[in-house]
Design a protein around this motif. Sequence first.
Motif, mmCIF file in Angstrom:
data_model
loop_
_atom_site.group_PDB
_atom_site.id
_atom_site.type_symbol
_atom_site.label_atom_id
_atom_site.label_comp_id
_atom_site.label_asym_id
_atom_site.label_seq_id
_atom_site.Cartn_x
_atom_site.Cartn_y
_atom_site.Cartn_z
ATOM 1 N N ASN A 66 1.255 -1.270 0.310
ATOM 2 C CA ASN A 66 0.147 0.144 -0.238
ATOM 3 C C ASN A 66 0.657 1.123 -0.144
ATOM 4 O O ASN A 66 0.447 2.289 0.088
ATOM 5 C CB ASN A 66 -0.758 -0.255 1.104
ATOM 6 N N ARG A 67 2.217 1.340 -0.015
ATOM 7 C CA ARG A 67 3.134 2.458 -0.320
ATOM 8 C C ARG A 67 4.165 2.117 -1.115
ATOM 9 O O ARG A 67 4.669 1.050 -1.165
ATOM 10 C CB ARG A 67 3.602 2.303 1.316
ATOM 11 N N MET A 68 4.496 3.026 -0.631
ATOM 12 C CA MET A 68 5.864 3.086 -2.373
ATOM 13 C C MET A 68 7.078 1.988 -1.668
ATOM 14 O O MET A 68 7.596 2.286 -0.857
ATOM 15 C CB MET A 68 6.182 4.443 -2.681
ATOM 16 N N THR A 69 7.432 1.903 -2.860
ATOM 17 C CA THR A 69 9.165 0.737 -2.326
ATOM 18 C C THR A 69 10.213 1.395 -3.260
ATOM 19 O O THR A 69 9.819 1.983 -4.352
ATOM 20 C CB THR A 69 8.502 -0.173 -2.948
ATOM 21 N N TRP A 70 11.241 1.656 -2.618
ATOM 22 C CA TRP A 70 12.428 2.420 -3.500
ATOM 23 C C TRP A 70 13.494 1.170 -3.743
ATOM 24 O O TRP A 70 13.710 0.600 -2.844
ATOM 25 C CB TRP A 70 13.016 3.628 -2.511
ATOM 26 N N ILE A 71 13.879 1.415 -5.087
ATOM 27 C CA ILE A 71 14.451 0.434 -5.410
ATOM 28 C C ILE A 71 15.986 0.722 -5.653
ATOM 29 O O ILE A 71 15.763 2.244 -6.490
ATOM 30 C CB ILE A 71 14.372 -0.892 -6.439
ATOM 31 N N LYS A 72 16.981 0.629 -5.728
ATOM 32 C CA LYS A 72 18.717 0.963 -5.720
ATOM 33 C C LYS A 72 19.385 0.282 -6.618
ATOM 34 O O LYS A 72 19.969 -1.091 -5.561
ATOM 35 C CB LYS A 72 19.135 2.139 -4.538
ATOM 36 N N TRP A 127 25.195 2.721 -2.268
ATOM 37 C CA TRP A 127 24.395 3.725 -1.443
ATOM 38 C C TRP A 127 23.401 3.016 -0.776
ATOM 39 O O TRP A 127 23.530 3.535 0.623
ATOM 40 C CB TRP A 127 23.170 4.213 -2.917
ATOM 41 N N LEU A 128 22.855 1.860 -0.752
ATOM 42 C CA LEU A 128 22.370 0.827 -0.120
ATOM 43 C C LEU A 128 23.019 0.733 1.050
ATOM 44 O O LEU A 128 22.431 0.957 1.956
ATOM 45 C CB LEU A 128 21.782 0.218 -0.387
ATOM 46 N N MET A 129 24.518 0.268 0.743
ATOM 47 C CA MET A 129 25.440 0.032 2.417
ATOM 48 C C MET A 129 25.209 1.281 3.356
ATOM 49 O O MET A 129 25.374 0.924 5.023
ATOM 50 C CB MET A 129 26.509 -0.171 1.549
ATOM 51 N N GLU A 130 25.697 2.625 2.070
ATOM 52 C CA GLU A 130 25.081 3.567 3.614
ATOM 53 C C GLU A 130 24.207 3.426 4.468
ATOM 54 O O GLU A 130 24.208 4.125 4.878
ATOM 55 C CB GLU A 130 26.207 5.304 2.705
ATOM 56 N N ARG A 131 22.945 3.603 3.823
ATOM 57 C CA ARG A 131 21.369 4.287 4.262
ATOM 58 C C ARG A 131 21.202 2.780 4.992
ATOM 59 O O ARG A 131 20.540 3.412 6.282
ATOM 60 C CB ARG A 131 20.970 3.847 2.780
ATOM 61 N N SER A 132 21.835 1.765 5.030
ATOM 62 C CA SER A 132 21.594 0.495 5.707
ATOM 63 C C SER A 132 22.519 0.635 6.581
ATOM 64 O O SER A 132 22.417 -0.454 7.799
ATOM 65 C CB SER A 132 21.506 -0.623 4.860
ATOM 66 N N ASN A 133 23.973 1.502 6.696
ATOM 67 C CA ASN A 133 25.045 1.223 7.654
ATOM 68 C C ASN A 133 25.308 -0.754 7.532
ATOM 69 O O ASN A 133 25.451 -1.408 8.632
ATOM 70 C CB ASN A 133 24.674 1.510 9.216
#
Length: 196
Positions: free
Chosen positions: A42-48, A53-59
């Motif tokens: 029911n909401r937007m999902t973001w793919i990268k 970039w995802l390593m930095e975002r997810s630590n």
Amino acid sequence: MKYQEVRAEFDRDTISVYQAYNKNIALPAIKSNKFEKPFSFNRMTWIKPSFLWLMERSNWGNKSNQEYILKIKLKREDWEKALSMGVLTDPDKLVYSSGYEWDKLFKEAKVHIQWDPERSLKGGKLQERTIQVGISRHLIEEYNDQWISEIVDVTPLVKKISLLRKAGKYKEAKRLLPLEKKYPLKPEIEKSIGIR
């Protein structure tokens, strides 16, 4: 390298994008190659497509509810379809004739396109920008049922690279990174998503 360009790991049929989830979402997805509840439809999902970039975002998979890093292999034609439907998250003057035009398109968009600073292996911001793509709730069932070719758990690889980074072994860590290169797109898609 251009200031903004799509760089990704891809082959003839698929492109790899990344997402981070908790085990309740990740484990069923890995098992069945598709997402199931409690994944939100029911909401937007973001793919990268940018691993770093995802390593930095997810630590590096250490943030709460982001412990599992998934590589999602999407069919290339569906990835390109998503980009062709995309509207930028800001009114780029080189793409839209006016703020009014952008606002109208953005409100109706089924796909959002955002450009963020690319990251280095050490986590620093680079001058180049990398794409992330928001798939809206209007398309998410199609994304889940038709676009996904395979979902791969890359969490063990993430942990391995993270340990090498902590030990200062950047050369060894770099060898394990996915090979991301410029993804070829039609000029009209490049123009519409702000590639320059």
